[in-house]
Design a protein around this motif. Structure first.
Motif, PDB file in Angstrom:
ATOM      1  N   THR A  32      24.902  -7.501 -40.366  1.00  0.00           N
ATOM      2  CA  THR A  32      25.348  -6.105 -40.396  1.00  0.00           C
ATOM      3  C   THR A  32      26.797  -6.052 -39.932  1.00  0.00           C
ATOM      4  OG1 THR A  32      24.751  -5.663 -38.100  1.00  0.00           O
ATOM      5  CG2 THR A  32      23.027  -5.304 -39.762  1.00  0.00           C
ATOM      6  N   GLU A  33      27.368  -4.882 -40.011  1.00  0.00           N
ATOM      7  CA  GLU A  33      28.729  -4.715 -39.505  1.00  0.00           C
ATOM      8  C   GLU A  33      28.775  -4.981 -38.007  1.00  0.00           C
ATOM      9  OE1 GLU A  33      30.670  -1.103 -40.676  1.00  0.00           O
ATOM     10  OE2 GLU A  33      30.012  -1.347 -42.755  1.00  0.00           O
ATOM     11  N   GLY A  34      27.667  -4.752 -37.315  1.00  0.00           N
ATOM     12  CA  GLY A  34      27.577  -5.032 -35.883  1.00  0.00           C
ATOM     13  C   GLY A  34      27.229  -6.488 -35.598  1.00  0.00           C
ATOM     14  N   ASN A  35      27.201  -7.335 -36.639  1.00  0.00           N
ATOM     15  CA  ASN A  35      26.948  -8.773 -36.558  1.00  0.00           C
ATOM     16  C   ASN A  35      25.491  -9.123 -36.230  1.00  0.00           C
ATOM     17  OD1 ASN A  35      28.023 -11.282 -37.111  1.00  0.00           O
ATOM     18  ND2 ASN A  35      28.388 -11.741 -34.943  1.00  0.00           N
ATOM     19  N   TYR A  36      24.564  -8.183 -36.462  1.00  0.00           N
ATOM     20  CA  TYR A  36      23.140  -8.486 -36.320  1.00  0.00           C
ATOM     21  C   TYR A  36      22.658  -9.168 -37.587  1.00  0.00           C
ATOM     22  CZ  TYR A  36      22.838  -5.382 -32.260  1.00  0.00           C
ATOM     23  OH  TYR A  36      22.987  -4.810 -31.035  1.00  0.00           O
ATOM     24  N   ARG A  37      21.769 -10.153 -37.411  1.00  0.00           N
ATOM     25  CA  ARG A  37      21.159 -10.788 -38.584  1.00  0.00           C
ATOM     26  C   ARG A  37      20.232  -9.773 -39.245  1.00  0.00           C
ATOM     27  NH1 ARG A  37      20.384 -15.241 -34.631  1.00  0.00           N
ATOM     28  NH2 ARG A  37      21.684 -16.957 -35.305  1.00  0.00           N
ATOM     29  N   ILE A  38      20.257  -9.759 -40.555  1.00  0.00           N
ATOM     30  CA  ILE A  38      19.365  -8.885 -41.319  1.00  0.00           C
ATOM     31  C   ILE A  38      18.510  -9.757 -42.241  1.00  0.00           C
ATOM     32  CG2 ILE A  38      19.257  -7.089 -43.099  1.00  0.00           C
ATOM     33  CD1 ILE A  38      20.037  -6.032 -40.390  1.00  0.00           C
ATOM     34  N   TYR A  39      17.212  -9.673 -42.042  1.00  0.00           N
ATOM     35  CA  TYR A  39      16.263 -10.459 -42.825  1.00  0.00           C
ATOM     36  C   TYR A  39      15.622  -9.590 -43.897  1.00  0.00           C
ATOM     37  CZ  TYR A  39      16.836 -13.713 -38.967  1.00  0.00           C
ATOM     38  OH  TYR A  39      17.359 -14.559 -38.028  1.00  0.00           O
ATOM     39  N   THR A  40      15.097 -10.260 -44.921  1.00  0.00           N
ATOM     40  CA  THR A  40      14.495  -9.550 -46.054  1.00  0.00           C
ATOM     41  C   THR A  40      13.016  -9.927 -46.184  1.00  0.00           C
ATOM     42  OG1 THR A  40      14.976 -11.328 -47.618  1.00  0.00           O
ATOM     43  CG2 THR A  40      16.713  -9.655 -47.277  1.00  0.00           C
ATOM     44  N   GLN A  41      12.372  -9.308 -47.127  1.00  0.00           N
ATOM     45  CA  GLN A  41      10.972  -9.632 -47.427  1.00  0.00           C
ATOM     46  C   GLN A  41      10.851 -11.095 -47.871  1.00  0.00           C
ATOM     47  OE1 GLN A  41       8.326  -7.845 -46.745  1.00  0.00           O
ATOM     48  NE2 GLN A  41       6.960  -9.416 -47.558  1.00  0.00           N
ATOM     49  N   ALA A  42      11.887 -11.623 -48.504  1.00  0.00           N
ATOM     50  CA  ALA A  42      11.869 -13.036 -48.911  1.00  0.00           C
ATOM     51  C   ALA A  42      11.765 -13.946 -47.689  1.00  0.00           C
ATOM     52  CB  ALA A  42      13.118 -13.372 -49.727  1.00  0.00           C
ATOM     53  N   HIS A  43      12.398 -13.558 -46.592  1.00  0.00           N
ATOM     54  CA  HIS A  43      12.292 -14.338 -45.354  1.00  0.00           C
ATOM     55  C   HIS A  43      10.853 -14.293 -44.832  1.00  0.00           C
ATOM     56  CE1 HIS A  43      16.744 -13.807 -45.219  1.00  0.00           C
ATOM     57  NE2 HIS A  43      16.687 -15.026 -44.713  1.00  0.00           N
ATOM     58  N   VAL A  44      10.242 -13.128 -44.887  1.00  0.00           N
ATOM     59  CA  VAL A  44       8.844 -12.990 -44.439  1.00  0.00           C
ATOM     60  C   VAL A  44       7.956 -13.922 -45.260  1.00  0.00           C
ATOM     61  CG1 VAL A  44       6.855 -11.430 -44.247  1.00  0.00           C
ATOM     62  CG2 VAL A  44       9.153 -10.594 -43.678  1.00  0.00           C
ATOM     63  N   GLU A  45       8.114 -13.872 -46.569  1.00  0.00           N
ATOM     64  CA  GLU A  45       7.271 -14.683 -47.460  1.00  0.00           C
ATOM     65  C   GLU A  45       7.481 -16.175 -47.214  1.00  0.00           C
ATOM     66  OE1 GLU A  45       8.246 -13.161 -51.336  1.00  0.00           O
ATOM     67  OE2 GLU A  45       7.412 -11.184 -50.830  1.00  0.00           O
ATOM     68  N   ARG A  46       8.728 -16.573 -47.018  1.00  0.00           N
ATOM     69  CA  ARG A  46       9.027 -17.983 -46.778  1.00  0.00           C
ATOM     70  C   ARG A  46       8.428 -18.433 -45.436  1.00  0.00           C
ATOM     71  NH1 ARG A  46      12.495 -21.187 -49.756  1.00  0.00           N
ATOM     72  NH2 ARG A  46      13.307 -23.026 -48.689  1.00  0.00           N
ATOM     73  N   LEU A  47       8.568 -17.601 -44.416  1.00  0.00           N
ATOM     74  CA  LEU A  47       7.985 -17.947 -43.116  1.00  0.00           C
ATOM     75  C   LEU A  47       6.466 -18.044 -43.201  1.00  0.00           C
ATOM     76  CD1 LEU A  47      10.151 -15.940 -40.579  1.00  0.00           C
ATOM     77  CD2 LEU A  47       9.818 -18.423 -40.627  1.00  0.00           C
ATOM     78  N   CYS A  48       5.849 -17.149 -43.933  1.00  0.00           N
ATOM     79  CA  CYS A  48       4.383 -17.207 -44.088  1.00  0.00           C
ATOM     80  C   CYS A  48       3.980 -18.502 -44.805  1.00  0.00           C
ATOM     81  CB  CYS A  48       3.876 -15.976 -44.826  1.00  0.00           C
ATOM     82  SG  CYS A  48       3.964 -14.464 -43.826  1.00  0.00           S
ATOM     83  N   PHE A  49       4.760 -18.901 -45.802  1.00  0.00           N
ATOM     84  CA  PHE A  49       4.504 -20.164 -46.512  1.00  0.00           C
ATOM     85  C   PHE A  49       4.623 -21.337 -45.538  1.00  0.00           C
ATOM     86  CE2 PHE A  49       5.778 -23.866 -48.986  1.00  0.00           C
ATOM     87  CZ  PHE A  49       4.886 -23.844 -50.042  1.00  0.00           C
ATOM     88  N   ILE A  50       5.695 -21.357 -44.752  1.00  0.00           N
ATOM     89  CA  ILE A  50       5.911 -22.430 -43.779  1.00  0.00           C
ATOM     90  C   ILE A  50       4.778 -22.454 -42.762  1.00  0.00           C
ATOM     91  CG2 ILE A  50       7.397 -23.237 -41.889  1.00  0.00           C
ATOM     92  CD1 ILE A  50       9.786 -22.049 -43.548  1.00  0.00           C
ATOM     93  N   ARG A  51       4.406 -21.295 -42.260  1.00  0.00           N
ATOM     94  CA  ARG A  51       3.314 -21.227 -41.271  1.00  0.00           C
ATOM     95  C   ARG A  51       2.014 -21.770 -41.854  1.00  0.00           C
ATOM     96  NH1 ARG A  51       3.131 -18.449 -36.617  1.00  0.00           N
ATOM     97  NH2 ARG A  51       1.055 -17.735 -37.106  1.00  0.00           N
ATOM     98  N   GLN A  52       1.738 -21.457 -43.111  1.00  0.00           N
ATOM     99  CA  GLN A  52       0.517 -21.974 -43.730  1.00  0.00           C
ATOM    100  C   GLN A  52       0.585 -23.492 -43.851  1.00  0.00           C
ATOM    101  OE1 GLN A  52      -2.348 -20.624 -44.240  1.00  0.00           O
ATOM    102  NE2 GLN A  52      -3.198 -22.473 -45.111  1.00  0.00           N
ATOM    103  N   CYS A  53       1.735 -24.018 -44.219  1.00  0.00           N
ATOM    104  CA  CYS A  53       1.901 -25.477 -44.274  1.00  0.00           C
ATOM    105  C   CYS A  53       1.657 -26.095 -42.903  1.00  0.00           C
ATOM    106  CB  CYS A  53       3.307 -25.846 -44.756  1.00  0.00           C
ATOM    107  SG  CYS A  53       3.631 -25.481 -46.492  1.00  0.00           S
TER     108      CYS A  53
END
Length: 147
Positions: A32-53
């Motif tokens: 963001t303009e305030g330098n906060y990381r912004i995650y998307t639904q794609a990040h959620v899906e990828r993390l869920c895939f990794i967690r399942q692995c």
């Protein structure tokens, strides 16, 4: 979404998310303009895939391979099949090791069938003897201290 929301949505601790980021398992998020990381639904899906692995007890290197194929859906999945076959072999080997361990623990447990003074405990004595011979559990002794 911010990292806390991502953690909640994916069931992944924040520290783990940061670790996966450093390891290159999840893409670097935008800011963001305030330098906060912004995650998307794609990040959620990828993390869920990794967690399942990881739930399937796959090592991070195995997860990397699977993610590479997930990111290249047109590729032939022969390497994925080979990876899983090898992982199954490792799991089968660990099961055999655990069965041996269970047998050793049962032998050890039989050394102290009922509670009594710890100084006479066959389990503690058996562990002490085995500590002198790494990788072994002594066979049942025929002479026991009185209970």
């Amino acid at each position: 979404m911010r990292i806390g929301e991502l953690a909640h949505a994916s069931g992944t601790p924040i520290e783990t998310i940061r670790f996966y980021e450093r390891e290159g398992l999840i893409p670097v998020p935008g800011r963001t303009e305030g330098n906060y990381r912004i995650y998307t639904q794609a990040h959620v899906e990828r993390l869920c895939f990794i967690r399942q692995c990881r739930t399937l007890d796959m090592a991070l290197d195995e997860v990397r391979v699977l993610l590479r194929f997930k990111d290249a859906p047109q590729e032939d999945c022969g390497e994925v099949n080979a990876l899983l076959d090898e992982h199954i072999g490792h799991v089968a080997h660990r099961i055999r090791e655990l069965q041996v361990l269970e047998g050793q623990l049962r032998v050890l447990r039989a050394e102290c069938p009922s509670p009594h003074a710890a100084k006479d405990c066959g389990i503690l004595q058996g562990i002490e003897v085995a500590a002198g011979e790494p990788g072994t559990v002594p066979a049942r002794r025929h002479v026991r201290s009185s209970h």
